[in-house]
Design an enzyme around this catalytic site. Structure first.
Site, PDB file in Angstrom:
ATOM      1  N   ASP A 155      25.370   5.662  17.575  1.00  0.00           N
ATOM      2  CA  ASP A 155      24.661   6.828  17.050  1.00  0.00           C
ATOM      3  C   ASP A 155      23.172   6.778  17.375  1.00  0.00           C
ATOM      4  O   ASP A 155      22.562   7.782  17.712  1.00  0.00           O
ATOM      5  CB  ASP A 155      24.860   6.915  15.534  1.00  0.00           C
ATOM      6  CG  ASP A 155      24.089   8.056  14.914  1.00  0.00           C
ATOM      7  OD1 ASP A 155      24.425   9.219  15.193  1.00  0.00           O
ATOM      8  OD2 ASP A 155      23.125   7.794  14.165  1.00  0.00           O
ATOM      9  N   CYS A 185     -12.494  13.915   8.789  1.00  0.00           N
ATOM     10  CA  CYS A 185     -13.270  12.954   9.576  1.00  0.00           C
ATOM     11  C   CYS A 185     -12.846  13.007  11.035  1.00  0.00           C
ATOM     12  O   CYS A 185     -11.653  12.961  11.348  1.00  0.00           O
ATOM     13  CB  CYS A 185     -13.084  11.550   9.017  1.00  0.00           C
ATOM     14  SG  CYS A 185     -13.651  11.396   7.298  1.00  0.00           S
ATOM     15  N   GLY A 238      -3.652   9.993   3.255  1.00  0.00           N
ATOM     16  CA  GLY A 238      -4.422  11.082   2.685  1.00  0.00           C
ATOM     17  C   GLY A 238      -5.468  10.654   1.665  1.00  0.00           C
ATOM     18  O   GLY A 238      -5.986   9.571   1.710  1.00  0.00           O
ATOM     19  N   ARG A 252       0.803  -7.753   3.953  1.00  0.00           N
ATOM     20  CA  ARG A 252       0.792  -6.357   3.550  1.00  0.00           C
ATOM     21  C   ARG A 252       1.987  -5.583   4.095  1.00  0.00           C
ATOM     22  O   ARG A 252       2.396  -5.763   5.236  1.00  0.00           O
ATOM     23  CB  ARG A 252      -0.500  -5.685   4.035  1.00  0.00           C
ATOM     24  CG  ARG A 252      -1.739  -6.172   3.305  1.00  0.00           C
ATOM     25  CD  ARG A 252      -2.986  -5.950   4.144  1.00  0.00           C
ATOM     26  NE  ARG A 252      -4.195  -6.253   3.393  1.00  0.00           N
ATOM     27  CZ  ARG A 252      -4.616  -7.482   3.134  1.00  0.00           C
ATOM     28  NH1 ARG A 252      -3.942  -8.520   3.580  1.00  0.00           N
ATOM     29  NH2 ARG A 252      -5.719  -7.678   2.438  1.00  0.00           N
ATOM     30  N   LEU A 253       2.498  -4.704   3.256  1.00  0.00           N
ATOM     31  CA  LEU A 253       3.496  -3.721   3.656  1.00  0.00           C
ATOM     32  C   LEU A 253       2.969  -2.350   3.281  1.00  0.00           C
ATOM     33  O   LEU A 253       2.129  -2.226   2.378  1.00  0.00           O
ATOM     34  CB  LEU A 253       4.834  -3.973   2.952  1.00  0.00           C
ATOM     35  CG  LEU A 253       5.515  -5.316   3.224  1.00  0.00           C
ATOM     36  CD1 LEU A 253       6.720  -5.479   2.305  1.00  0.00           C
ATOM     37  CD2 LEU A 253       5.930  -5.434   4.680  1.00  0.00           C
ATOM     38  N   CYS A 286      -5.668  15.620   2.694  1.00  0.00           N
ATOM     39  CA  CYS A 286      -7.007  15.082   2.503  1.00  0.00           C
ATOM     40  C   CYS A 286      -7.990  16.247   2.399  1.00  0.00           C
ATOM     41  O   CYS A 286      -7.791  17.300   3.022  1.00  0.00           O
ATOM     42  CB  CYS A 286      -7.399  14.169   3.660  1.00  0.00           C
ATOM     43  SG  CYS A 286      -8.992  13.347   3.411  1.00  0.00           S
ATOM     44  N   ARG A 345       0.865  -1.182   0.000  1.00  0.00           N
ATOM     45  CA  ARG A 345       0.000   0.000   0.000  1.00  0.00           C
ATOM     46  C   ARG A 345       0.901   1.231   0.000  1.00  0.00           C
ATOM     47  O   ARG A 345       1.752   1.381   0.882  1.00  0.00           O
ATOM     48  CB  ARG A 345      -0.916  -0.017   1.231  1.00  0.00           C
ATOM     49  CG  ARG A 345      -1.735  -1.286   1.357  1.00  0.00           C
ATOM     50  CD  ARG A 345      -2.491  -1.337   2.670  1.00  0.00           C
ATOM     51  NE  ARG A 345      -3.586  -0.381   2.678  1.00  0.00           N
ATOM     52  CZ  ARG A 345      -4.837  -0.671   2.366  1.00  0.00           C
ATOM     53  NH1 ARG A 345      -5.148  -1.897   2.013  1.00  0.00           N
ATOM     54  NH2 ARG A 345      -5.782   0.240   2.412  1.00  0.00           N
TER      55      ARG A 345
END
Length: 573
Positions: A541, A76, A119, A308-309, A72, A65
């Site tokens: 680091d 909402c 978005g 999913r990624l 947007c 995705r």
């Protein structure tokens, strides 16, 4: 015994029915086909296991995705505050070219489905061109989009011509006034028109509805009725509490409660078969053209089959929607790392994916970044000041490269150098006459971090990201850049670099080990030592914001082989 076997074989040949030649040939062909199919299946299984898109629990990720924008055109109330959220500068977001490059790399590694999100993705002026470019990628089978539907009547036909395969439309109410209350904007009629247009154009759109108690629970049956004459898939999504909506857990309506509510009106409401990676539990009322699904992220998670990624608009890869850690592919690309290194980073991120997401509660450490909404799936609404999790690791070699000339100048004035010519000037050793052989070297380093950092690393709660994965990637990059960092080292084509980063809780340290291999005329011990050194500095680091009481120690060669003088470190008894 041999006579008995011969007699048995002869008896079988005599009593067996004769097999026609064509049938024999057919059986042989069938047997060959089964063997070939079995071999192909085994090869595909092996390729999946070796793929950077396969995690440590065997889940192979074929679905990506991509968030195209943070912006947007709705507000909402379960997703963001009324006045919106701070947006990142444009130069922090992925360019069109970077999006397409990453899409290509993911597809080459095994992604077969891409969904464009936001978005609101239709805000992008080049959305149609992006779809067309992605559909041109070999091996990519499916391109979809998730949209609020406001501009579908204008864009859907061009998107279909560009090759768009599917679309999800977000709609939480079938009542106009409620729509305006929850979205704080007008446009309900346009969304309904967009759904109807999608049906007319031959799509079977998915309508995503977030159910919320005391808001739209009285419309559950209205949404089911919506599927009577429309071939749409209404999907009820369980409300997900998070910091942006003030953890209103009382608004959650469970999957089982919703099914019971529907069956009060339609007792015949029945479950349908689901695919192996489906996130939605499918149901339908017999005779209705459409169906209903339930996304049960809260009450019945589907982590075990997750494939999913997610790629955020600013170029971070998220392996879990509910996870708070990200890896910046944008920074890696803009640091001019190779595509091989990008794939290594993707693989490192995927391998750090948890078995399942954490419980969704404000008591848990950073379940989502402030302002990030799981209900809107892929919106990247987090604090823009978060440090890039791999910036220092990916850029480390760049900073050292700028000092190479000073290092070389210092080396020329060092009388102890063995690499000198007759005039006393530094030179590389000529290895042209040496035999070519398989060279292997192993090295290790230890970083003492203390109790507090040990706890933070174990919980993966450091602000800069996943310490072990980033150190591993930095070590791999360091090994490949050894000749740039250390004067007079040969530029060797490496065939393998493996870096292991292990947190030893009892010792309160991170142990790093590198294994480097090549087929060449000189050894690779410097590459192995560089790998663990860079990895150790990366650990420092990423942890220094918490404590400077960190000690890098025990950097040493463990073994080397393939040259004139092999070496194996003997452990002290």
């Amino acid at each position: 015994m041999r006579l008995l076997v011969k007699y048995a074989n002869r008896l079988l040949c005599q009593t067996a029915a004769p097999v026609p030649l064509r049938q024999k040939a057919s059986a042989a062909a069938t047997g060959s086909l089964k063997l070939a199919t079995s071999a192909q299946t085994e090869l595909e299984r092996a390729n999946k296991q070796d793929s950077p898109l396969t995690d440590t629990f065997g889940r192979h990720h074929t679905y990506l995705r991509i968030s195209l924008t943070e912006r947007c055109n709705l507000r909402c109330d379960y997703c963001m505050p009324a006045d919106g959220v701070p947006l990142q500068p444009k130069d922090k977001l992925l360019t069109t070219e970077e999006i397409l490059r990453l899409a290509r790399i993911f597809v080459e590694q095994g992604v077969r489905k891409i969904r464009l999100t936001g978005g609101e993705p239709t805000i992008r002026r080049d959305i149609v061109d992006l779809v067309a470019e992605m559909k041109a990628l070999p091996q990519l089978e499916h391109v979809g989009i998730t949209t609020n539907g406001l501009v579908l009547t204008r864009l859907l036909l061009p998107l279909q011509r560009a090759g768009l395969d599917s679309l999800n439309i977000s709609l939480d109410t079938l009542q106009k006034d409620r729509f305006e209350k929850i979205t704080r904007r007008k446009g309900w009629e346009r969304v309904i028109a967009g759904i109807d247009l999608a049906v007319q154009l031959g799509y079977r759109p998915k309508v995503n509805c977030v159910l919320m108690r005391n808001f739209n629970e009285d419309e559950v049956c209205d949404f089911v009725e919506f599927t009577r004459e429309r071939p749409v898939d209404v999907r009820f999504i369980e409300y997900m509490p998070f910091s942006g909506n003030k953890w209103h857990t009382d608004r959650l309506i469970s999957f089982k409660e919703t099914v019971e509510l529907i069956r009060q009106r339609w007792p015949e409401f029945e479950a349908l078969p689901n695919g192996p990676n489906d996130t939605s539990k499918a149901f339908a009322v017999p005779g209705f053209k459409g169906q209903v699904g339930f996304i049960t992220s809260m009450t019945e998670h589907f982590c075990g089959s997750c494939n999913r990624l997610r790629l955020t608009a600013d170029g971070n890869i998220k392996v879990c929607l509910f996870g708070n850690k990200e890896f910046s592919l944008r920074d890696a690309m803009r640091s001019n790392v190779s595509e091989e290194d990008l794939v290594d980073l993707i693989g490192a991120a995927v391998r750090r994916k948890k078995r399942q997401h954490a419980a969704f509660s404000p008591r848990h450490a950073e379940p989502l970044a402030d302002g990030e909404s799981p209900n809107d799936t892929d919106r990247r609404l987090a604090d823009t000041s978060r440090p890039s999790p791999i910036a220092s690791a990916a850029l480390f070699h760049h900073h050292l490269h700028s000092h190479r000339s000073q290092l070389l100048q210092a080396a020329r004035h060092c009388s102890s150098l063995s690499h000198v010519n007759a005039q006393g000037k530094a030179q590389m050793v000529d290895v042209g006459e040496k035999p070519t052989s398989m060279r292997l070297a192993r090295a290790e380093a230890t970083v003492l971090v203390g109790e507090r950092l040990t706890q933070l690393i174990a919980a993966n709660e450091l602000a800069k990201g996943d310490v072990l994965s980033v150190a591993q990637l930095a070590g791999i990059i360091g090994a490949k850049r050894t000749s740039e960092l250390i004067p007079l080292c040969h530029n060797i084509p490496l065939s393998s670099v493996k870096v292991q980063a292990q947190l030893l809780a009892n010792e309160q340290c991170v142990r790093l080990e590198a294994s480097v291999r090549c087929t060449g005329q000189t050894g690779v011990e410097m590459e192995a030592l560089t790998a663990v050194s860079i990895a150790a500095l990366t650990v420092y680091d990423m942890c220094k914001a918490v404590s400077h009481d960190i000690c890098i120690t025990n950097i040493r060669l463990l073994s080397k082989s393939g040259g004139k003088r092999d070496y194996q470190r003997r452990e002290q008894s």
